[in-house]
Design a protein around this motif. Structure first.
Motif, PDB file in Angstrom:
ATOM      1  N   PHE A 289       0.801  -1.216   0.000  1.00 56.86           N
ATOM      2  CA  PHE A 289       0.000   0.000   0.000  1.00 56.86           C
ATOM      3  C   PHE A 289       0.834   1.267   0.000  1.00 56.86           C
ATOM      4  CE2 PHE A 289      -2.345  -3.359   2.232  1.00 56.86           C
ATOM      5  CZ  PHE A 289      -3.387  -3.515   1.335  1.00 56.86           C
ATOM      6  N   LEU A 290       2.156   1.131   0.029  1.00 53.14           N
ATOM      7  CA  LEU A 290       3.028   2.306   0.073  1.00 53.14           C
ATOM      8  C   LEU A 290       3.566   2.628  -1.305  1.00 53.14           C
ATOM      9  CD1 LEU A 290       5.178   1.582   3.268  1.00 53.14           C
ATOM     10  CD2 LEU A 290       3.140   3.014   3.069  1.00 53.14           C
ATOM     11  N   LYS A 291       3.525   3.910  -1.641  1.00 57.45           N
ATOM     12  CA  LYS A 291       4.126   4.372  -2.881  1.00 57.45           C
ATOM     13  C   LYS A 291       4.835   5.686  -2.594  1.00 57.45           C
ATOM     14  CE  LYS A 291       0.408   7.095  -4.809  1.00 57.45           C
ATOM     15  NZ  LYS A 291      -0.156   7.523  -6.052  1.00 57.45           N
ATOM     16  N   CYS A 292       5.654   6.113  -3.501  1.00 55.86           N
ATOM     17  CA  CYS A 292       6.404   7.347  -3.328  1.00 55.86           C
ATOM     18  C   CYS A 292       5.438   8.535  -3.337  1.00 55.86           C
ATOM     19  CB  CYS A 292       7.440   7.497  -4.432  1.00 55.86           C
ATOM     20  SG  CYS A 292       8.451   8.978  -4.271  1.00 55.86           S
ATOM     21  N   PRO A 293       5.520   9.405  -2.321  1.00 55.46           N
ATOM     22  CA  PRO A 293       4.606  10.545  -2.262  1.00 55.46           C
ATOM     23  C   PRO A 293       5.086  11.792  -3.019  1.00 55.46           C
ATOM     24  CG  PRO A 293       5.818  10.389  -0.214  1.00 55.46           C
ATOM     25  CD  PRO A 293       6.237   9.225  -1.067  1.00 55.46           C
ATOM     26  N   VAL A 294       6.241  11.711  -3.687  1.00 55.19           N
ATOM     27  CA  VAL A 294       6.734  12.855  -4.452  1.00 55.19           C
ATOM     28  C   VAL A 294       5.750  13.123  -5.588  1.00 55.19           C
ATOM     29  CG1 VAL A 294       8.623  13.707  -5.911  1.00 55.19           C
ATOM     30  CG2 VAL A 294       9.141  12.402  -3.841  1.00 55.19           C
ATOM     31  N   LYS A 295       5.321  14.378  -5.734  1.00 57.69           N
ATOM     32  CA  LYS A 295       4.284  14.721  -6.717  1.00 57.69           C
ATOM     33  C   LYS A 295       4.663  14.325  -8.137  1.00 57.69           C
ATOM     34  CE  LYS A 295       2.298  18.454  -4.048  1.00 57.69           C
ATOM     35  NZ  LYS A 295       2.076  19.871  -3.894  1.00 57.69           N
ATOM     36  N   THR A 296       5.920  14.513  -8.500  1.00 57.52           N
ATOM     37  CA  THR A 296       6.337  14.180  -9.866  1.00 57.52           C
ATOM     38  C   THR A 296       6.321  12.664 -10.110  1.00 57.52           C
ATOM     39  OG1 THR A 296       8.660  14.242  -9.190  1.00 57.52           O
ATOM     40  CG2 THR A 296       7.737  16.260 -10.154  1.00 57.52           C
ATOM     41  N   CYS A 297       6.290  11.877  -9.063  1.00 59.30           N
ATOM     42  CA  CYS A 297       6.253  10.422  -9.225  1.00 59.30           C
ATOM     43  C   CYS A 297       4.834   9.895  -9.441  1.00 59.30           C
ATOM     44  CB  CYS A 297       6.888   9.743  -8.010  1.00 59.30           C
ATOM     45  SG  CYS A 297       8.659  10.006  -7.905  1.00 59.30           S
ATOM     46  N   ASP A 298       3.821  10.726  -9.195  1.00 63.98           N
ATOM     47  CA  ASP A 298       2.433  10.285  -9.361  1.00 63.98           C
ATOM     48  C   ASP A 298       2.115   9.823 -10.778  1.00 63.98           C
ATOM     49  OD1 ASP A 298       1.397  10.332  -6.839  1.00 63.98           O
ATOM     50  OD2 ASP A 298       0.574  12.352  -7.000  1.00 63.98           O
ATOM     51  N   THR A 299       2.810  10.381 -11.752  1.00 63.59           N
ATOM     52  CA  THR A 299       2.532  10.026 -13.146  1.00 63.59           C
ATOM     53  C   THR A 299       3.376   8.849 -13.628  1.00 63.59           C
ATOM     54  OG1 THR A 299       4.148  11.659 -13.902  1.00 63.59           O
ATOM     55  CG2 THR A 299       1.839  12.379 -13.725  1.00 63.59           C
ATOM     56  N   SER A 300       4.216   8.313 -12.748  1.00 60.68           N
ATOM     57  CA  SER A 300       5.113   7.221 -13.126  1.00 60.68           C
ATOM     58  C   SER A 300       4.598   5.889 -12.593  1.00 60.68           C
ATOM     59  CB  SER A 300       6.512   7.488 -12.559  1.00 60.68           C
ATOM     60  OG  SER A 300       7.319   6.345 -12.703  1.00 60.68           O
ATOM     61  N   ASN A 301       4.856   4.837 -13.322  1.00 59.99           N
ATOM     62  CA  ASN A 301       4.548   3.494 -12.840  1.00 59.99           C
ATOM     63  C   ASN A 301       5.665   2.948 -11.960  1.00 59.99           C
ATOM     64  OD1 ASN A 301       2.059   3.332 -14.109  1.00 59.99           O
ATOM     65  ND2 ASN A 301       2.934   2.525 -15.995  1.00 59.99           N
TER      66      ASN A 301
END
Length: 132
Positions: free
Chosen positions: A8-20
């Motif tokens: 359930f954890l993913k990187c919270p950096v905004k620019t990473c939201d568009t990356s798989n």
């Protein structure tokens, strides 16, 4: 942090939201300290319910990061009437997902490379100001 939490954890950096590549985070197996809490009761019904909600590919990736290469490539399926073999598989999943915890270690985003630390079983996903 329970092993299940890694799903359930993913990187919270905004620019990473568009990356798989922001999920799942990459775990440094050499720096992660694992423990097992055998006091957690085995509950097959609970496991069957959460199996439908987890990303199996991510479970396999994180397990391999931490040195477990024994998981099947596809998510196990179970008959309505659980057989003895089904119960063995569910018990193994219970041990991995619910009883195994990461006490200390590092997680890294494969997209931006930011490292997040786990201390005392608590993942720290707070970002420095330049990444927030």
């Amino acid at each position: 942090m329970k092993f299940l939490t890694t799903n359930f954890l993913k990187c919270p950096v905004k620019t990473c939201d568009t990356s798989n590549d922001n999920f799942p985070l990459q775990y440094n197996g050499e720096k992660c300290q694992l423990i097992q809490d055998e006091s957690i009761e085995f509950n097959p019904e609970f496991l069957l319910n959460i199996l439908d909600r987890i990303d199996w590919a991510a479970i396999i990736i994180v397990a391999r990061d931490l040195g477990n290469k024994s998981l099947p490539p596809t998510k196990p399926s179970f008959s309505p009437e659980l057989s003895d073999d089904d119960l063995i598989v569910l018990r193994d999943l219970h041990t991995l997902l619910l009883q195994t915890s990461i006490v200390d270690g590092e997680m890294k985003c494969k997209n931006c490379g930011h490292i997040y630390f786990i201390k005392n079983s608590i993942p720290n996903l707070l970002l420095p100001p330049h990444l927030a």
